[in-house]
Design an enzyme around this catalytic site. Structure first.
Site, PDB file in Angstrom:
ATOM      1  N   LYS A   8      46.306  38.673  38.815  1.00 55.99           N
ATOM      2  CA  LYS A   8      46.692  40.052  38.475  1.00 55.99           C
ATOM      3  C   LYS A   8      48.202  40.160  38.330  1.00 55.99           C
ATOM      4  O   LYS A   8      48.960  39.313  38.852  1.00 55.99           O
ATOM      5  CB  LYS A   8      46.217  41.043  39.533  1.00 55.99           C
ATOM      6  N   PRO A  87      49.170  29.853  40.470  1.00 58.24           N
ATOM      7  CA  PRO A  87      50.122  29.391  41.487  1.00 58.24           C
ATOM      8  C   PRO A  87      50.022  30.251  42.750  1.00 58.24           C
ATOM      9  O   PRO A  87      50.047  31.479  42.653  1.00 58.24           O
ATOM     10  CB  PRO A  87      51.490  29.579  40.807  1.00 58.24           C
ATOM     11  N   GLY A  91      52.744  36.100  43.827  1.00 59.56           N
ATOM     12  CA  GLY A  91      52.645  37.530  43.501  1.00 59.56           C
ATOM     13  C   GLY A  91      51.541  37.812  42.504  1.00 59.56           C
ATOM     14  O   GLY A  91      51.396  38.936  42.024  1.00 59.56           O
ATOM     15  N   LEU A  92      50.743  36.768  42.199  1.00 57.65           N
ATOM     16  CA  LEU A  92      49.700  36.896  41.178  1.00 57.65           C
ATOM     17  C   LEU A  92      48.313  37.128  41.781  1.00 57.65           C
ATOM     18  O   LEU A  92      47.320  37.212  41.059  1.00 57.65           O
ATOM     19  CB  LEU A  92      49.676  35.633  40.298  1.00 57.65           C
ATOM     20  N   GLY A  94      46.267  35.288  43.546  1.00 63.22           N
ATOM     21  CA  GLY A  94      45.261  34.231  43.445  1.00 63.22           C
ATOM     22  C   GLY A  94      44.347  34.134  44.665  1.00 63.22           C
ATOM     23  O   GLY A  94      43.126  34.112  44.539  1.00 63.22           O
ATOM     24  N   SER A  96      43.712  36.327  46.959  1.00 65.88           N
ATOM     25  CA  SER A  96      42.902  37.546  47.104  1.00 65.88           C
ATOM     26  C   SER A  96      41.745  37.550  46.109  1.00 65.88           C
ATOM     27  O   SER A  96      40.622  37.948  46.437  1.00 65.88           O
ATOM     28  CB  SER A  96      43.762  38.791  46.863  1.00 65.88           C
ATOM     29  N   SER A  97      42.039  37.092  44.899  1.00 60.62           N
ATOM     30  CA  SER A  97      40.997  37.047  43.876  1.00 60.62           C
ATOM     31  C   SER A  97      39.919  36.021  44.244  1.00 60.62           C
ATOM     32  O   SER A  97      38.715  36.262  44.074  1.00 60.62           O
ATOM     33  CB  SER A  97      41.627  36.702  42.521  1.00 60.62           C
ATOM     34  N   ASP A 129      44.964  43.406  48.953  1.00 52.80           N
ATOM     35  CA  ASP A 129      44.742  43.232  47.508  1.00 52.80           C
ATOM     36  C   ASP A 129      43.314  42.851  47.151  1.00 52.80           C
ATOM     37  O   ASP A 129      42.937  42.852  45.984  1.00 52.80           O
ATOM     38  CB  ASP A 129      45.602  42.067  46.988  1.00 52.80           C
TER      39      ASP A 129
HETATM   40  O1  C5P Z   1      47.105  42.940  53.563  1.00 53.46           O
HETATM   41  P1  C5P Z   1      47.780  41.628  53.552  1.00 53.46           P
HETATM   42  O2  C5P Z   1      47.329  40.732  54.675  1.00 53.46           O
HETATM   43  O3  C5P Z   1      47.723  40.933  52.248  1.00 53.46           O
HETATM   44  O4  C5P Z   1      49.310  41.917  53.810  1.00 53.46           O
HETATM   45  C1  C5P Z   1      50.230  40.920  54.176  1.00 53.46           C
HETATM   46  C2  C5P Z   1      51.437  41.581  54.818  1.00 53.46           C
HETATM   47  O5  C5P Z   1      52.129  42.393  53.856  1.00 53.46           O
HETATM   48  C3  C5P Z   1      51.077  42.553  55.928  1.00 53.46           C
HETATM   49  O6  C5P Z   1      51.001  41.889  57.161  1.00 53.46           O
HETATM   50  C4  C5P Z   1      52.224  43.529  55.901  1.00 53.46           C
HETATM   51  O7  C5P Z   1      53.340  43.011  56.553  1.00 53.46           O
HETATM   52  C5  C5P Z   1      52.578  43.602  54.428  1.00 53.46           C
HETATM   53  N1  C5P Z   1      51.950  44.762  53.741  1.00 53.46           N
HETATM   54  C6  C5P Z   1      52.487  46.018  53.942  1.00 53.46           C
HETATM   55  N2  C5P Z   1      51.938  47.083  53.277  1.00 53.46           N
HETATM   56  C7  C5P Z   1      50.906  46.932  52.435  1.00 53.46           C
HETATM   57  C8  C5P Z   1      50.352  45.654  52.208  1.00 53.46           C
HETATM   58  C9  C5P Z   1      50.913  44.575  52.879  1.00 53.46           C
HETATM   59  O8  C5P Z   1      53.435  46.193  54.710  1.00 53.46           O
HETATM   60  N3  C5P Z   1      50.412  47.993  51.777  1.00 53.46           N
END
Ligand code: C5P
Length: 287
Positions: A8, A87, A91-92, A94, A96-97, A129
């Protein structure tokens, strides 16, 4: 059984503020593109095993295994082959997808009828994500990213991606930690672009916005050079993909994108020509 797991980009990514649970409140327009990982599922055995090709993933970073463990009943087994092309930590989206594809694939091969809302709730425990990838296409995500509103498909849009090499541990958390109150916005940019998309327009480059652009150069000092290389190759503008460090540039057509790609130094990083996916394409197995 095979599934494609699409990468994404974010057309907008606004942070409205910090929440009491430590996450950040988001408004982001997300888009799947046809750079995909591939997953192959076979049921059998008493445990879930994951074989990864293409990139090395540390086991604790492998969301496929975490997703499988969420879904598996005791002694329920499967072999999952994950062929990575997206990769990681770029930031893409991957990982999560891949996690969302695992939820879809395993519930199918294990014959579990899980209502989409329940699957979405499980997906959100794997990462903010992940729920988006159960929908794909173009969507508005809010909350910490887990509340999804699917939008109409945009007209096919081509882009060139450039992913600099990166191995930053905890990259996403690090990027959020760089944000301060003056980076917070009110969601207006996202609303405006959403309105334009709902009229049937392609995303207007002038309306793209990503707050992480403000802090990315601090975390990824090499990014300035990568941006310049993309511009030198003919890109009009560059945009950060999610929390980076991958960059993308819009192209007017497939040919225009291919021309930009051909002018990029092959030693620079991972570069790809890609296009937006519709929701149906995104969820079909052969995206
Ligand atoms: O949800 P995820 O585990 O992918 O998020 C990784 C880190 O990114 C979280 O631990 C948090 O520090 C940060 N995050 C955030 N706000 C969001 C999504 C992620 O602060 N909406």
């Amino acid at each position: 059984m095979r599934l494609q797991a699409a990468a994404k980009i974010n057309w907008t990514l606004e942070v409205l503020g910090r929440r009491s649970d430590g996450y950040h409140e988001l408004r982001t327009l997300m888009q799947t593109i046809n750079l995909c990982d591939e997953l192959e599922f076979a049921s059998g055995g008493k445990e879930v095993r994951v074989q990864v090709e293409g990139y090395h993933l540390a086991e604790e970073d492998n969301l496929v295994l975490k997703a499988a463990r969420l879904l598996a009943d005791e002694n329920q087994g499967a072999i999952i082959r994950l062929h990575k092309r997206i990769p990681p930590a770029a930031g893409l989206g991957g990982g999560s997808s891949d996690a969302a594809a695992t939820l879809r694939g395993l519930s199918q091969i294990w014959g579990k009828q899980i209502p989409r809302e329940e699957l979405r709730a499980w997906a959100s425990t794997l990462g903010s994500d992940v729920p988006f990838f159960l929908y794909g296409g173009t969507a508005l995500a809010s909350g910490r990213g887990e509340i999804i509103e699917p939008l109409r498909d945009i007209p096919q849009t081509w882009l060139v991606l450039l992913a600099p090499p990166t191995e930053l541990q905890g990259k996403t958390a690090r990027m959020y930690a760089e944000l301060i109150a003056s980076h917070h916005t009110d969601g207006t940019d996202t609303k405006e672009l959403r309105h334009s998309i709902e009229q049937g327009n392609k995303p207007d480059p002038g309306l793209l916005f990503n707050i992480f652009e403000m802090v990315a150069d601090r975390v990824f000092p090499q990014l300035r050079e990568y941006r310049q290389r993309l511009l030198d190759a003919g890109a009009r503008r560059t945009h950060l993909a999610g929390s980076g460090p991958a960059l993308f540039a819009l192209a007017d057509s497939e040919e225009a994108g291919r021309a930009i790609l051909s002018r990029l130094d092959p030693g620079l990083g991972q570069a790809f020509l890609a296009r937006s996916l519709t929701r149906d394409e995104s969820l079909a197995s052969g995206a």
